[in-house]
Design an enzyme around this catalytic site. Structure first.
Site, PDB file in Angstrom:
ATOM      1  CG  LEU A  13      -3.114  -9.231   1.485  1.00  0.00           C
ATOM      2  CD1 LEU A  13      -4.191  -8.804   0.482  1.00  0.00           C
ATOM      3  CD2 LEU A  13      -2.159  -8.072   1.780  1.00  0.00           C
ATOM      4  NE  ARG A  59      -1.738  -1.444   3.688  1.00  0.00           N
ATOM      5  CZ  ARG A  59      -2.066  -1.422   4.974  1.00  0.00           C
ATOM      6  NH1 ARG A  59      -3.290  -1.096   5.328  1.00  0.00           N
ATOM      7  NH2 ARG A  59      -1.190  -1.725   5.898  1.00  0.00           N
ATOM      8  CE  LYS A  64      -2.804 -19.647   9.495  1.00  0.00           C
ATOM      9  NZ  LYS A  64      -2.262 -18.464  10.266  1.00  0.00           N
TER      10      LYS A  64
HETATM   11  N1  LIG Z   1       1.837 -19.890   7.124  1.00  0.00           N
HETATM   12  C1  LIG Z   1       2.295 -19.357   8.251  1.00  0.00           C
HETATM   13  O1  LIG Z   1       3.089 -19.942   8.981  1.00  0.00           O
HETATM   14  C2  LIG Z   1       1.836 -17.989   8.604  1.00  0.00           C
HETATM   15  C3  LIG Z   1       0.749 -17.463   7.985  1.00  0.00           C
HETATM   16  N2  LIG Z   1       0.318 -16.210   8.297  1.00  0.00           N
HETATM   17  C4  LIG Z   1      -0.869 -15.722   7.587  1.00  0.00           C
HETATM   18  O2  LIG Z   1      -0.466 -14.655   6.720  1.00  0.00           O
HETATM   19  C5  LIG Z   1      -1.446 -13.638   6.721  1.00  0.00           C
HETATM   20  C6  LIG Z   1      -0.825 -12.322   7.166  1.00  0.00           C
HETATM   21  O3  LIG Z   1      -0.302 -12.495   8.442  1.00  0.00           O
HETATM   22  P1  LIG Z   1       0.009 -11.261   9.415  1.00  0.00           P
HETATM   23  O4  LIG Z   1       0.896 -11.753  10.473  1.00  0.00           O
HETATM   24  O5  LIG Z   1      -1.276 -10.606   9.749  1.00  0.00           O
HETATM   25  O6  LIG Z   1       0.810 -10.333   8.436  1.00  0.00           O
HETATM   26  P2  LIG Z   1       1.704  -9.045   8.692  1.00  0.00           P
HETATM   27  O7  LIG Z   1       1.099  -8.212   9.766  1.00  0.00           O
HETATM   28  O8  LIG Z   1       3.118  -9.444   8.794  1.00  0.00           O
HETATM   29  O9  LIG Z   1       1.514  -8.338   7.292  1.00  0.00           O
HETATM   30  C7  LIG Z   1       0.284  -8.186   6.646  1.00  0.00           C
HETATM   31  C8  LIG Z   1       0.497  -7.293   5.451  1.00  0.00           C
HETATM   32  O10 LIG Z   1      -0.765  -7.059   4.849  1.00  0.00           O
HETATM   33  C9  LIG Z   1      -0.765  -5.774   4.266  1.00  0.00           C
HETATM   34  N3  LIG Z   1      -2.046  -5.137   4.590  1.00  0.00           N
HETATM   35  C10 LIG Z   1      -2.973  -4.746   3.689  1.00  0.00           C
HETATM   36  N4  LIG Z   1      -4.013  -4.180   4.285  1.00  0.00           N
HETATM   37  C11 LIG Z   1      -3.765  -4.217   5.606  1.00  0.00           C
HETATM   38  C12 LIG Z   1      -4.485  -3.734   6.730  1.00  0.00           C
HETATM   39  N5  LIG Z   1      -5.670  -3.155   6.617  1.00  0.00           N
HETATM   40  N6  LIG Z   1      -3.922  -3.894   7.923  1.00  0.00           N
HETATM   41  C13 LIG Z   1      -2.734  -4.506   8.062  1.00  0.00           C
HETATM   42  N7  LIG Z   1      -2.008  -4.961   7.025  1.00  0.00           N
HETATM   43  C14 LIG Z   1      -2.517  -4.822   5.804  1.00  0.00           C
HETATM   44  C15 LIG Z   1       0.430  -5.014   4.802  1.00  0.00           C
HETATM   45  O11 LIG Z   1       1.317  -4.804   3.708  1.00  0.00           O
HETATM   46  P3  LIG Z   1       1.484  -3.374   3.006  1.00  0.00           P
HETATM   47  O12 LIG Z   1       0.954  -2.344   3.952  1.00  0.00           O
HETATM   48  O13 LIG Z   1       2.951  -3.261   2.807  1.00  0.00           O
HETATM   49  O14 LIG Z   1       0.711  -3.428   1.745  1.00  0.00           O
HETATM   50  C16 LIG Z   1       1.073  -5.952   5.798  1.00  0.00           C
HETATM   51  O15 LIG Z   1       2.460  -5.963   5.707  1.00  0.00           O
HETATM   52  C17 LIG Z   1      -2.559 -14.115   7.630  1.00  0.00           C
HETATM   53  O16 LIG Z   1      -3.539 -14.736   6.854  1.00  0.00           O
HETATM   54  C18 LIG Z   1      -1.887 -15.126   8.533  1.00  0.00           C
HETATM   55  O17 LIG Z   1      -2.789 -16.105   9.012  1.00  0.00           O
HETATM   56  C19 LIG Z   1       0.990 -15.425   9.187  1.00  0.00           C
HETATM   57  C20 LIG Z   1       2.076 -15.898   9.833  1.00  0.00           C
HETATM   58  C21 LIG Z   1       2.564 -17.239   9.635  1.00  0.00           C
HETATM   59  O1  LIG Z   2       0.315 -19.213  10.862  1.00  0.00           O
HETATM   60  C1  LIG Z   2       0.859 -18.780  11.833  1.00  0.00           C
HETATM   61  O2  LIG Z   2       1.994 -19.357  12.241  1.00  0.00           O
HETATM   62  C2  LIG Z   2       2.893 -18.722  13.118  1.00  0.00           C
HETATM   63  C3  LIG Z   2       2.210 -17.913  14.140  1.00  0.00           C
HETATM   64  O3  LIG Z   2       3.158 -17.134  14.802  1.00  0.00           O
HETATM   65  C4  LIG Z   2       1.183 -17.042  13.556  1.00  0.00           C
HETATM   66  O4  LIG Z   2       0.458 -16.345  14.540  1.00  0.00           O
HETATM   67  C5  LIG Z   2       0.255 -17.708  12.628  1.00  0.00           C
HETATM   68  O5  LIG Z   2      -0.351 -16.735  11.813  1.00  0.00           O
END
Ligand SMILES: NC(=O)C1=CN([C@@H]2O[C@H](COP(=O)(O)OP(=O)(O)OC[C@H]3O[C@@H](n4cnc5c(N)ncnc54)[C@H](OP(=O)(O)O)[C@@H]3O)[C@@H](O)[C@H]2O)C=CC1
Ligand SMILES: O=C1OC[C@@H](O)[C@H](O)[C@H]1O
Length: 393
Positions: free
Chosen positions: A100, A60, A123
């Site tokens: 996201l 963004r 997920k």
């Molecule tokens: N597979 C795994 O092990 C993991 C999976 N996840 C998943 O990944 C996804 C993101 O995780 P999360 O830890 O929240 O990610 P982060 O907080 O690290 O980042 C989310 C990104 O989304 C973008 N974004 C767009 N709109 C918004 C908003 N309104 N508020 C906040 N961020 C926004 C931002 O990028 P920008 O502003 O630069 O556009 C931001 O960097 C989730 O679905 C989570 O479940 C998370 C951690 C581990």
């Molecule tokens: O998917 C995930 O894996 C690692 C955790 O730290 C996180 O909260 C979750 O989004």
């Protein structure tokens, strides 16, 4: 892993795999947002995969897009209010990765699918089963690949655990119990996990793994949520009102099988005054008629794991063995150090390229998981996370 030093080397290689020379027509991934998980989930695995390249990233914020492109060695960046859509519209992007906040998965997956892109979405797939169905319907209509990134399912460890259970060695399953927790102190105010509108909550964030794991190992869908209780923030901000910090639930499965889940974003410390921080947890225990299986780290098994099997012999004596599964050993190209994400990427590329992936997360599985997440939330009284305001026309 024979010694501590070889374990350190193993983890280092897992997190920083050697680069792979690209093939002539790699799949070009584009990333929406700059989530912290991108590096381990896609950037590193793609650098090691001979048929993939991370071609573009969008944020963004223009500067953030540029910084992350530089940091992660990504050639193209899109920033600003139209950054995400511009990446989706770039004809050089084959696959859009959507890490996201959960509440935005529906909107941006639908937009990417509409543009004819394959999508790998983090997920949980989105906030509601109804939205998940729409996502798969559109993917089918467009003839593109959509998959929810339940990375742990691609690793040999969970597959070996399931094979042991399916072999009948331990007899029929009686109870499954999966825990996913993060140590107290990691969960911060303002994090997406604490934002109801963005699809936050412990059941969404980590409970989705626990629910998915017991459904998978039980080889069946639950029949009901028997009980579910949540703890909430003591002094919630408006965003946190309907956020579960910790949820425990018991589900029933066919044939009198029960499954329990524990999802905690703030697992208390232990010892005197709880001062010793708890470890993050991602284990599953399955009790069967003739024994028990304990996989102590189904979630990130490439760091470490063990599968402890206790089985009753013909004389009623319990025998215990411990297994580890870092490779499939079935002749496929693989390394012991491959992360769950590297295995997942292999399958994803196979699918898009028309080959048969070893493992896949099918649409029924994703729809089933979000259905039971919603059912657990209903039982807790907190209710499903809100439907996206985005309308797909
Ligand atoms: N597979 C795994 O092990 C993991 C999976 N996840 C998943 O990944 C996804 C993101 O995780 P999360 O830890 O929240 O990610 P982060 O907080 O690290 O980042 C989310 C990104 O989304 C973008 N974004 C767009 N709109 C918004 C908003 N309104 N508020 C906040 N961020 C926004 C931002 O990028 P920008 O502003 O630069 O556009 C931001 O960097 C989730 O679905 C989570 O479940 C998370 C951690 C581990
Ligand atoms: O998917 C995930 O894996 C690692 C955790 O730290 C996180 O909260 C979750 O989004």
């Amino acid at each position: 892993m024979s010694s501590f030093l070889s374990w350190v080397k193993h983890v280092r290689t897992a997190l920083n795999p050697p680069g792979s020379p690209e093939v002539t027509s790699p799949l070009r991934f584009g990333i929406l947002g700059t989530a912290k998980i991108c590096r381990i989930a896609l950037v590193s695995p793609a650098s090691n995969h001979p048929e993939t390249v991370v071609y573009a990233i969008a944020s963004r914020d223009e500067q953030r897009a540029k910084e992350h492109a530089e940091k992660w060695g990504i050639g193209k960046s899109y920033g600003g209010p139209h950054g995400y859509q511009s990446l989706i519209d770039d004809p050089n992007v084959d696959v859009v990765y959507v890490p996201l906040p959960n509440g935005l998965h529906f909107e941006w997956t639908m937009k990417a699918l509409s543009a004819g892109k394959h999508v790998l979405v983090e997920k949980p797939i989105c906030d509601t089963a109804d939205e998940a169905r729409q996502m798969f319907e559109l993917a089918e209509r467009k003839g593109v690949v959509l998959m929810e990134g339940f990375h742990y399912r691609f690793h040999p460890a969970i597959q070996r655990a399931k094979a042991i259970l399916d072999s009948g060695e331990l007899g029929p399953i009686k109870n499954l119990s999966a825990s996913m927790s993060l140590p107290k102190g990691m969960n911060k105010t303002g994090d997406n996990r604490n934002n109801f509108t963005l699809g936050g909550g412990a059941t969404m964030d980590i409970g989705c793994y626990a629910i998915g794991c017991i459904r998978h190992l039980a080889s069946s869908e639950p029949t009901a949520v028997l009980s579910a209780t949540s703890t909430r923030h003591a002094k919630p901000t408006p965003d946190e009102e309907l956020i579960d910090v910790c949820t425990r639930a018991t589900l029933s499965f066919p044939n009198d099988v029960t499954g329990t889940i524990y999802a905690d974003l703030e697992k208390p410390g232990w010892g005197p005054f709880g001062l010793i921080p708890s470890m993050a947890d991602g284990g599953v225990i399955v009790k069967c008629e003739r024994g028990e299986l304990n996989l102590n780290n189904f979630f990130m098994p490439f760091f470490y794991h063990s599968i402890t099997v206790r089985v009753e012999d013909v004389n009623g004596k319990i025998k215990e063995r411990v297994e580890k599964a870092y490779t499939f050993g079935d002749g496929r190209k693989e390394e012991e150090s491959w992360t769950t994400f590297r295995h997942q990427l292999d399958a994803y590329v196979d699918k898009v390229k028309g080959r048969t992936p070893k493992t896949w997360i099918y649409k029924e599985d994703s729809i089933g998981n979000i259905t039971w997440i919603e059912n657990v939330y209903e039982k807790t009284g907190l209710g499903s996370r809100p439907k996206s305001e985005y309308t797909f026309l």
